[in-house]
Design a protein around this motif. Structure first.
Motif, PDB file in Angstrom:
ATOM      1  N   UNK A 161       0.813  -1.217   0.000  1.00 34.66           N
ATOM      2  CA  UNK A 161       0.000   0.000   0.000  1.00 34.66           C
ATOM      3  C   UNK A 161       0.844   1.263   0.000  1.00 34.66           C
ATOM      4  N   UNK A 162       1.847   1.316   0.877  1.00 30.49           N
ATOM      5  CA  UNK A 162       2.651   2.528   1.026  1.00 30.49           C
ATOM      6  C   UNK A 162       3.970   2.492   0.262  1.00 30.49           C
ATOM      7  N   UNK A 163       4.357   1.317  -0.229  1.00 27.92           N
ATOM      8  CA  UNK A 163       5.590   1.207  -0.996  1.00 27.92           C
ATOM      9  C   UNK A 163       6.842   1.427  -0.183  1.00 27.92           C
ATOM     10  N   UNK A 164       6.789   1.105   1.104  1.00 33.35           N
ATOM     11  CA  UNK A 164       7.949   1.298   1.971  1.00 33.35           C
ATOM     12  C   UNK A 164       8.855   0.075   1.935  1.00 33.35           C
ATOM     13  N   UNK A 165      10.137   0.323   2.022  1.00 34.42           N
ATOM     14  CA  UNK A 165      11.111  -0.759   2.089  1.00 34.42           C
ATOM     15  C   UNK A 165      11.040  -1.396   3.472  1.00 34.42           C
ATOM     16  N   UNK A 166      10.863  -2.718   3.577  1.00 36.48           N
ATOM     17  CA  UNK A 166      10.778  -3.357   4.893  1.00 36.48           C
ATOM     18  C   UNK A 166      12.032  -3.175   5.728  1.00 36.48           C
ATOM     19  N   UNK A 167      13.131  -2.793   5.110  1.00 32.85           N
ATOM     20  CA  UNK A 167      14.347  -2.530   5.875  1.00 32.85           C
ATOM     21  C   UNK A 167      14.284  -1.162   6.552  1.00 32.85           C
ATOM     22  N   UNK A 168      13.406  -0.290   6.070  1.00 35.28           N
ATOM     23  CA  UNK A 168      13.290   1.050   6.636  1.00 35.28           C
ATOM     24  C   UNK A 168      12.325   1.111   7.815  1.00 35.28           C
ATOM     25  N   UNK A 169      11.212   0.381   7.695  1.00 38.95           N
ATOM     26  CA  UNK A 169      10.198   0.407   8.749  1.00 38.95           C
ATOM     27  C   UNK A 169       9.836  -1.028   9.126  1.00 38.95           C
ATOM     28  N   UNK A 170       9.865  -1.317  10.396  1.00 44.65           N
ATOM     29  CA  UNK A 170       9.491  -2.651  10.881  1.00 44.65           C
ATOM     30  C   UNK A 170       8.359  -2.527  11.887  1.00 44.65           C
ATOM     31  N   UNK A 171       7.607  -3.601  11.995  1.00 42.83           N
ATOM     32  CA  UNK A 171       6.475  -3.641  12.931  1.00 42.83           C
ATOM     33  C   UNK A 171       6.598  -4.867  13.806  1.00 42.83           C
ATOM     34  N   UNK A 172       6.535  -4.663  15.085  1.00 42.89           N
ATOM     35  CA  UNK A 172       6.483  -5.750  16.050  1.00 42.89           C
ATOM     36  C   UNK A 172       5.100  -5.758  16.686  1.00 42.89           C
ATOM     37  N   UNK A 173       4.545  -6.949  16.875  1.00 41.94           N
ATOM     38  CA  UNK A 173       3.195  -7.053  17.422  1.00 41.94           C
ATOM     39  C   UNK A 173       3.211  -7.988  18.627  1.00 41.94           C
ATOM     40  N   UNK A 174       2.634  -7.524  19.713  1.00 37.20           N
ATOM     41  CA  UNK A 174       2.510  -8.350  20.905  1.00 37.20           C
ATOM     42  C   UNK A 174       1.148  -8.089  21.546  1.00 37.20           C
TER      43      UNK A 174
END
Length: 224
Positions: A161-174
């Motif tokens: 959707x946003x075209x972001x590089x996964x190396x630039x932004x990461x998401x952790x979910x808990x």
């Protein structure tokens, strides 16, 4: 992103009542099927209203307390009519507030909130009953696994959707709580990313400290 629809969450085997279903039969249907409410349908299977435990309980509340410990509740005229009713059409809350199968969880939840109801009969284009969706059904999206949430946020939202590089932004979910880390190109993207993450079905909260490379807010205001 794929929002879960009412069709995916609703119960399909719906116990129904007819307008002339008597009071005691309504109580039996609720008890035997372990439900708290029944849609009342006409001869074409179109919901006319919903009769709930609360509707039926008015009959007990309207009785005289032999102990004298509790005062007789004040009932409005329509409440009095329900308390004196003996058939589904006299006892039900009407008209029925209904949902469509293609609606999202958000649409259904908002309708429940604005109409102050706990469940919605689901109808087709001809207003015939297809199922019923309750508050507990909508809450099931919060049972999604953390890994499923992370995959949707990372793959569908951030990358596609946003075209972001996964190396630039990461998401952790808990436990449904999303923590975002990394850097985006523009400052204006930070609230966009956070808001889109909050919109993923099953996300409880979003936090983090995303940084940015360019402050485009100054450009938008015309400052040099």
């Amino acid at each position: 992103m794929h929002h879960r629809t009412v069709e995916e969450l609703m119960s399909r085997n719906v116990v129904r009542a007819r307008p002339d279903t008597p009071f005691k039969e309504l109580v039996r249907l609720l008890e035997e099927n372990d439900v708290t409410a029944l849609p009342v349908v006409d001869e074409l299977d179109r919901p006319m209203g919903v009769v709930s435990e609360a509707d039926l309980l008015r009959k007990s509340a309207d009785q005289t307390d032999p102990t004298g410990r509790t005062p007789m509740p004040h009932l409005e005229a329509w409440e009095r009519a329900k308390a004196e009713g003996s058939r589904a059409e006299e006892l039900m809350s009407a008209p029925a507030v209904c949902a469509r199968p293609e609606w999202t969880v958000v649409e259904a939840a908002r309708l429940m909130e604005t109409q102050n109801v706990k469940r919605l009969p689901v109808v087709d284009d001809a207003d015939r009953l297809l199922g019923i969706v309750s508050r507990s059904d909508l809450l099931r999206v919060f049972l999604r696994r953390d890994e499923a949430l992370r995959e949707e946020i990372t793959g569908e939202l951030l990358r596609r959707t946003l075209g972001l590089d996964p190396r630039d932004v990461t998401a952790q979910v808990r436990d449904g709580r999303v923590t975002l880390t990394g850097t985006v190109e523009y400052r204006s993207l930070v609230p966009v990313v956070e808001q889109l993450c909050r919109g993923v079905d099953g996300v409880v909260a979003v936090s983090g400290n995303l940084s940015y490379r360019k402050d485009d807010s100054r450009d938008a205001s015309g400052d040099s």
